[in-house]
Design an enzyme around this catalytic site. Structure first.
Site, PDB file in Angstrom:
ATOM      1  N   VAL A 148       0.912  -1.322   0.217  1.00 22.98           N
ATOM      2  CA  VAL A 148       0.004  -0.111   0.064  1.00 22.98           C
ATOM      3  C   VAL A 148       1.022   1.247  -0.064  1.00 22.98           C
ATOM      4  O   VAL A 148       1.915   1.363   0.682  1.00 22.98           O
ATOM      5  CB  VAL A 148      -0.865  -0.016   1.181  1.00 22.98           C
ATOM      6  CG1 VAL A 148      -1.783   1.363   1.205  1.00 22.98           C
ATOM      7  CG2 VAL A 148      -1.659  -1.160   1.325  1.00 22.98           C
ATOM      8  N   CYS A 149       0.719   2.234  -0.916  1.00 24.32           N
ATOM      9  CA  CYS A 149       1.360   3.595  -0.828  1.00 24.32           C
ATOM     10  C   CYS A 149       2.605   3.314  -1.083  1.00 24.32           C
ATOM     11  O   CYS A 149       3.156   2.532  -1.817  1.00 24.32           O
ATOM     12  CB  CYS A 149       0.802   4.358   0.684  1.00 24.32           C
ATOM     13  SG  CYS A 149       1.444   6.054   0.708  1.00 24.32           S
ATOM     14  N   SER A 150       3.593   3.933  -0.157  1.00 26.22           N
ATOM     15  CA  SER A 150       5.043   3.819  -0.283  1.00 26.22           C
ATOM     16  C   SER A 150       5.628   2.589  -0.164  1.00 26.22           C
ATOM     17  O   SER A 150       6.869   2.250  -0.316  1.00 26.22           O
ATOM     18  CB  SER A 150       5.859   4.889   0.389  1.00 26.22           C
ATOM     19  OG  SER A 150       5.492   5.009   1.701  1.00 26.22           O
TER      20      SER A 150
END
Lengths: 207, 207
Positions: free
Chosen positions: B99-101
């Site tokens: 998820v995300c970074s």
């Protein structure tokens, strides 16, 4: 702006952490997880433990209260220390809010008589017991009380709330930083759109 | 189906807890928060502490890995124990996700060379450094690797994943029980739709 989120055994993790993440990204907002005593509190799936860092006595008068729901709400309704804290906090708070079954706790604290409110789709009938006018909406604002529908609705509620405790531009900036541009892979998030028979299957997951 | 979510200092809470809640509601799925050592790990807002209940050594071969992002990702890229655990877990896992970074950590573990992947809208250029083909999509599936856009995209990713680790009907039932019928109050969740100048304001919130 001091935001307090009370934790009780078997809360639903996303009910608390969705609004937490939204409010905690906002400048000038401090969020504290509170409980009867500081310490670990485990969620209703049994695998997630969050730390409460303050007791109810430590934080009697937050500016904003966000009460999460969860399978444990029904036991929590008999937790007088929690219910009394909600009532006392509400008397001084700028905003008193809930996610999912958390609104039943607002009801138990005597806050919902004659007021429109919402909760998880499966629990709307329970709200009526507290004198509320139960409505099937995502987020309901009545005076300084804001209630949200089930679990994930806390994110929509918190962005709505943040536009009040801060301003629309800040709420939009938080929405953008959490990239809240939802694309559910299925259209099954509401009993109005879910396939027939899915409600029973969904409720069985709560056991 | 054993799901492991590694926690590292200054992860973003919703990155971890969105997918956690989805997977933990699914029958036959166990979710464990792991870290270098069991114990508390604090998020990137500084006010939320989750318990990791297993070490990397305790859980080397989960069936599913979900790597959250956060402001702490950039420090975590130099955490060789974490990066090595991801690489080893991926070698045996059925699904490796982020998820995300968190996708940058998949990149550091050498998993993204020549593969399509996504991340937070502000970080797409970083993904390219790991040989990935960075794409601006909500959820990207490439073989057994699934990457999600920023923060809240983890909920969409987890429902997509659950349809694979379980079945579509179970994923829909979880979507219904968490009432994931999103109604963002603003249309600002993507840089494509956000008002001009909002991106800079959003990024300033990460500081």
């Amino acid at each position: 702006m001091h935001v307090a989120i009370p934790l009780y055994p078997r809360f639903t993790a996303l009910d608390a952490v969705g609004p937490y993440t939204v409010m905690a990204f906002a400048p000038g907002h401090t969020v504290t997880f509170v409980a009867a005593e500081p310490g670990p509190v485990t969620d209703d799936r049994g695998s997630l433990t969050l730390q409460a860092t303050a007791s109810y006595a430590d934080l009697p008068h937050p500016d904003v209260v966000i009460v999460p729901g969860g399978v444990g709400t029904f036991d929590a309704l008999a937790d007088q220390a929690l219910v009394d804290w909600i009532a006392e906090a509400h008397a001084h708070a700028r905003w008193t809010t809930s996610v999912c079954s958390g609104s039943l706790l607002l009801g138990a604290a005597g806050l919902l008589g004659g007021r429109k409110a919402t909760t998880h789709w499966a629990l709307l009938d329970f709200l009526v017991r507290y004198g509320a006018e139960a409505v099937s909406e995502r987020v309901v604002t009545e005076g300084k009380i804001v209630t949200a529908a089930g679990v994930s609705a806390g994110i929509d509620m918190a962005l709505t709330l943040l536009a009040q405790t801060s301003d629309v531009e800040t709420a939009q900036a938080v929405q953008l930083v959490i990239e809240y541009d939802p694309r559910p892979p299925f259209d099954a998030g509401s009993p109005k759109t879910a396939p027939e028979g899915l409600a029973e299957r969904a409720l069985a997951l709560l056991g």
